[in-house]
Design a protein around this motif. Structure first.
Motif, PDB file in Angstrom:
ATOM      1  N   LEU A  66      37.498  14.075 -16.482  1.00 52.58           N
ATOM      2  CA  LEU A  66      38.611  14.893 -16.943  1.00 52.58           C
ATOM      3  C   LEU A  66      39.248  15.568 -15.743  1.00 52.58           C
ATOM      4  O   LEU A  66      38.570  16.241 -14.960  1.00 52.58           O
ATOM      5  CB  LEU A  66      38.128  15.953 -17.941  1.00 52.58           C
ATOM      6  CG  LEU A  66      39.187  16.915 -18.495  1.00 52.58           C
ATOM      7  CD1 LEU A  66      40.269  16.157 -19.250  1.00 52.58           C
ATOM      8  CD2 LEU A  66      38.541  17.969 -19.392  1.00 52.58           C
ATOM      9  N   ASP A  67      40.561  15.376 -15.604  1.00 50.03           N
ATOM     10  CA  ASP A  67      41.308  15.941 -14.479  1.00 50.03           C
ATOM     11  C   ASP A  67      42.549  16.624 -15.036  1.00 50.03           C
ATOM     12  O   ASP A  67      43.412  15.958 -15.625  1.00 50.03           O
ATOM     13  CB  ASP A  67      41.684  14.825 -13.499  1.00 50.03           C
ATOM     14  CG  ASP A  67      42.557  15.331 -12.357  1.00 50.03           C
ATOM     15  OD1 ASP A  67      42.401  16.502 -11.978  1.00 50.03           O
ATOM     16  OD2 ASP A  67      43.397  14.553 -11.870  1.00 50.03           O
ATOM     17  N   ARG A  68      42.629  17.928 -14.887  1.00 52.81           N
ATOM     18  CA  ARG A  68      43.790  18.689 -15.363  1.00 52.81           C
ATOM     19  C   ARG A  68      44.519  19.319 -14.184  1.00 52.81           C
ATOM     20  O   ARG A  68      43.896  19.816 -13.249  1.00 52.81           O
ATOM     21  CB  ARG A  68      43.357  19.793 -16.335  1.00 52.81           C
ATOM     22  CG  ARG A  68      42.849  19.291 -17.684  1.00 52.81           C
ATOM     23  CD  ARG A  68      42.566  20.460 -18.612  1.00 52.81           C
ATOM     24  NE  ARG A  68      42.092  20.059 -19.927  1.00 52.81           N
ATOM     25  CZ  ARG A  68      42.872  19.747 -20.944  1.00 52.81           C
ATOM     26  NH1 ARG A  68      44.191  19.787 -20.801  1.00 52.81           N
ATOM     27  NH2 ARG A  68      42.350  19.411 -22.115  1.00 52.81           N
ATOM     28  N   ASP A  69      45.833  19.310 -14.285  1.00 57.48           N
ATOM     29  CA  ASP A  69      46.673  19.947 -13.275  1.00 57.48           C
ATOM     30  C   ASP A  69      47.776  20.694 -14.012  1.00 57.48           C
ATOM     31  O   ASP A  69      48.781  20.114 -14.424  1.00 57.48           O
ATOM     32  CB  ASP A  69      47.261  18.891 -12.330  1.00 57.48           C
ATOM     33  CG  ASP A  69      47.971  19.521 -11.137  1.00 57.48           C
ATOM     34  OD1 ASP A  69      47.963  20.757 -11.024  1.00 57.48           O
ATOM     35  OD2 ASP A  69      48.538  18.763 -10.320  1.00 57.48           O
ATOM     36  N   GLY A  70      47.572  21.979 -14.203  1.00 60.80           N
ATOM     37  CA  GLY A  70      48.518  22.762 -14.988  1.00 60.80           C
ATOM     38  C   GLY A  70      48.847  24.074 -14.326  1.00 60.80           C
ATOM     39  O   GLY A  70      48.627  24.270 -13.129  1.00 60.80           O
TER      40      GLY A  70
END
Length: 720
Positions: free
Chosen positions: A275-279
């Motif tokens: 899981l990779d999030r960029d927010g």
């Protein structure tokens, strides 16, 4: 504190018991199967005969059957009460299960959206702060678990991806004997999607508000012709903005699993997911005493990030020895890196003085890395003794979590709320707090369910946790610190459930919880008394639940604005009522309804904090929701059309424990429409906050944070 528990996957297989002599208690039989079975076979003629039990299903008796979750919003079985698969009707606790069908039809793309139609659950109480999954159960932030193994508290944790999970189980109330460390408000168990012994799949594309673009897939099949080896591949890729300027909400998620079934009684699954999030974390808040649109941004564009990167490796093993004895072992290793940084308004006067248009702000950031290894193993033994059915579970658990965290906090340049001009990020900031934490937990647990005459069920849970906690760090305000704790904590649960009829059951329970927050601090403990009734008609799929409870949480550490430094409250007591219904009235009509009442009171006889008699922050007295769907069947030329409409009411609540600031009650509407274009092709449109209702979800004394605004998403899905 991050700790876990292995909630099992549960399904039942056909079991035939040999005639035997019950020579000892069921727990001892489970621990010494070879000896006891040998004695059974040679028992004397005076021995009591054990009657055969036939249980239908697939898989072993110790695993959860989720095969119907994609077809119905009504679940009949759960591991939410503990590690034993349990019939929800007779479980002496209040459990809500959100199935994959419900998640899909409501278009829920966050955990907050998944649980927001559940009785006793409040979501979005931090408004436009997007760092964590903000929800509380019965007034307290829950601990979360994946396949029964602990992840940690929802507040402060990583934003989970709902597409990972087959279902979400919400247990309301204290129960450390079932899952391990927890707070008394409740726990949430996420059940991972696993390979199936059949071909299936879907692909979809979604577009909508805030330049949202998303694509996903979930498919699997047998690799071998004899169905002994199966795989599953799941993924989601998203590029989007948030609802405020200078924002983004991007995600890459991929999960692969393989299951080996060398025999009908054994299965071994391995799952890897990334899981990779960029927010972005927040709009920076809005000035107090104003009413700006949600898209207005008062932070700093160049210092506005919220990232997460996690790799998880899971192994799940099940074996059915026969004669009622099954074994389950689960293990998980995960490595997680998270970080956020942003500027936010902290100005109590806000825009109250027209002559002063400048707002004070602060920089706040955190970078954290952690590694966790957790393993759980248990034996489950099921048998009959005349008119008594017995299920005994005995298990052990080990959990190791190491983490490093650096937090920055500094004054930021003021901003003109009438004419915002951004001044740039803070550059290099020395952390005001650095901490290295090492946590080890060993646990041993025992669960026993005895059912008499298929009516009365007595449920007992016992657990002892040994906590080895170490922490070292440095704080600019208080200086260097270190702490070590070696704690042993025993918790217990007792529940009674009586089936008045085959469709109607009443229950009562007492349960305890324990959750040590950090080294050198006394454990947070909780107790709950609960009574309730459940109704599950035979005529159609449905479950109605009503419960009343009295729960207490002690040694609470709270974090309030502006510095969010820890403060201790002696005791908080919540008394309340939960009402919930999940009903499939006909093949084309379903309804989900919930109501909750909570009387919240801080109980601090010495009134050291000044909060004695006040209500705990972010706990509304009343909450209610209803979601309904109606399917209009096609006539051959036109496909089926499904209409969904929901409403969520959240009563007023205090923003702070001093009870100086309070929200207004609000009603938010959601809607959905699905059209069956072809046999396996659907077009679905979901709208959350349909009428764009706007209210202050959080006023921390320095800024306003509004509830999420209207979003509209359209999804084209192909299944096979």
């Amino acid at each position: 504190m991050n700790m876990e528990i292995a909630g099992n996957r549960v399904s039942r297989t056909r079991i035939r018991y040999r005639n035997a002599v019950l020579l000892g208690c069921t727990a001892l039989v489970a621990l010494s199967p070879a000896v006891s079975f040998g004695q059974d076979a040679s028992g004397s003629s005076s021995a009591t005969t054990l009657t055969p039990i036939v249980l239908e299903g697939s898989g072993s008796a110790g695993t959860l059957d989720t095969s119907n979750d994609s077809k119905s919003v009504v679940a009949t079985q759960t591991t939410g009460v503990g590690k034993m698969p349990t019939d929800i009707l007779t479980a002496p606790a209040s459990v809500s299960v959100v199935t994959s069908k419900e998640i899909t039809e409501r278009g829920a793309n966050s955990i907050e959206q998944v649980v927001q139609y559940t009785a006793g659950v409040i979501t979005d109480y931090y408004g436009s702060d997007d760092r964590f999954d903000y929800f509380k159960i019965r007034g307290f932030s829950p601990f979360t678990y994946r396949d029964g193994m602990a992840i940690g508290r929802s507040w402060g944790g990583l934003l989970e991806e709902p597409y990972t999970y087959e279902r979400v189980e919400i247990l309301k109330g204290a129960n450390s004997t079932g899952f391990g460390v927890s707070d008394p408000g409740g726990s949430v168990n996420y059940v991972t999607k696993l390979p199936k012994s059949e071909r299936f799949g879907e692909v979809y594309g979604t577009g909508g508000s805030f330049a949202h673009k998303e694509a996903g897939f979930d498919f699997g099949d047998n690799i071998t012709e004899d169905d002994t080896l199966s795989y599953r591949l799941t993924g989601k890729f998203q590029r989007s903005d948030a609802e405020y300027d200078y924002s983004q909400n991007d995600e890459n998620f991929i999960m692969g699993g393989i299951t080996w079934r060398p025999t009908d009684t054994t299965s071994l699954s391995f799952v890897f997911d990334h899981l990779d999030r960029d927010g972005t974390p927040s709009s920076g808040g809005h000035p107090r005493f104003t009413d700006f649109d949600r898209d207005k941004f008062f932070g700093e564009p160049s210092y506005n990030y919220n990232t997460a990167n996690r790799n998880t490796y899971s192994v799940i093993f099940d074996h059915d020895f026969g004669d009622g004895l099954t074994f389950n072992s689960s293990a998980r290793y995960s490595k997680t890196d998270t970080g956020f940084g942003y500027a936010y308004i902290w100005d109590a006067l806000g825009a109250s003085d027209p002559a002063d248009t400048m707002l004070d702000r602060s920089f706040f950031g955190s970078d954290k890395s952690s590694e966790q290894f957790i393993v759980d193993a248990h034996l489950l033994y099921e048998t009959n003794f005349n008119d008594v059915e017995s299920r005994t579970l005995f298990g052990v658990e080990y959990n190791k979590l190491d983490s490093n965290n650096a937090t920055v906090y500094a004054a930021a340049p003021a901003i003109d709320w009438q004419n915002p001009i951004y001044s740039g990020g803070p550059g290099a900031l020395a952390p005001y707090d650095t901490a290295e934490s090492n946590q080890k937990t060993h646990a041993i647990y025992f669960q026993e369910d005895l059912t008499f005459f298929d009516r009365l069920t007595v449920s007992i849970g016992l657990r002892n946790d040994w906590f080895d906690l170490k922490e070292v760090g440095n704080n600019l305000f208080t200086g260097p610190y270190s702490g070590e704790s070696d704690i042993s904590k025993f918790s217990k649960r007792l529940g009674l459930s009586y089936k008045i009829t085959d469709e109607f059951a009443a229950y009562a329970s007492y349960a305890e919880s324990v959750a040590p927050p950090s080294a050198g601090v006394e454990p947070t403990i909780g107790t709950q008394y609960e009574m309730g009734v459940k109704y599950r008609p035979d005529a159609f799929p449905a479950l109605f639940t009503a419960s009343v409870y009295d729960l207490t949480m002690e040694n609470i550490t709270t974090y309030e604005a502006p510095t969010y430094l820890p403060a201790t409250i002696d005791k908080v007591r919540h008394r309340g009522i939960d009402l919930e219904a999940k009903v499939e009235v006909t093949s084309n009509i379903s309804v989900i309804a919930a109501y909750a009442y909570i009387d919240s009171k801080i109980d601090e006889p010495g009134n050291i904090s000044g909060y004695n008699g006040k209500a705990f922050a972010q706990v509304p007295e009343h909450m209610a929701s209803v979601w309904g769907t109606y399917t209009l069947e096609g006539d051959g030329k036109l496909g089926d059309m499904t209409f969904g409409l929901g409403a969520r009411y959240v009563g007023s609540y205090y923003f702070d424990n001093a009870n100086t600031r309070k929200s207004d009650g609000a009603i938010v509407f959601d809607a959905a429409f699905t059209y069956k274009v072809f046999e396996n092709t659907t077009l679905q449109v979901n709208a959350t906050n349909l009428f764009d209702e706007k209210h202050i979800a959080n006023d921390d004394g320095g800024a306003y944070y509004y509830n999420p605004g209207r979003t509209i998403m359209a999804t084209l899905r192909q299944t096979w």
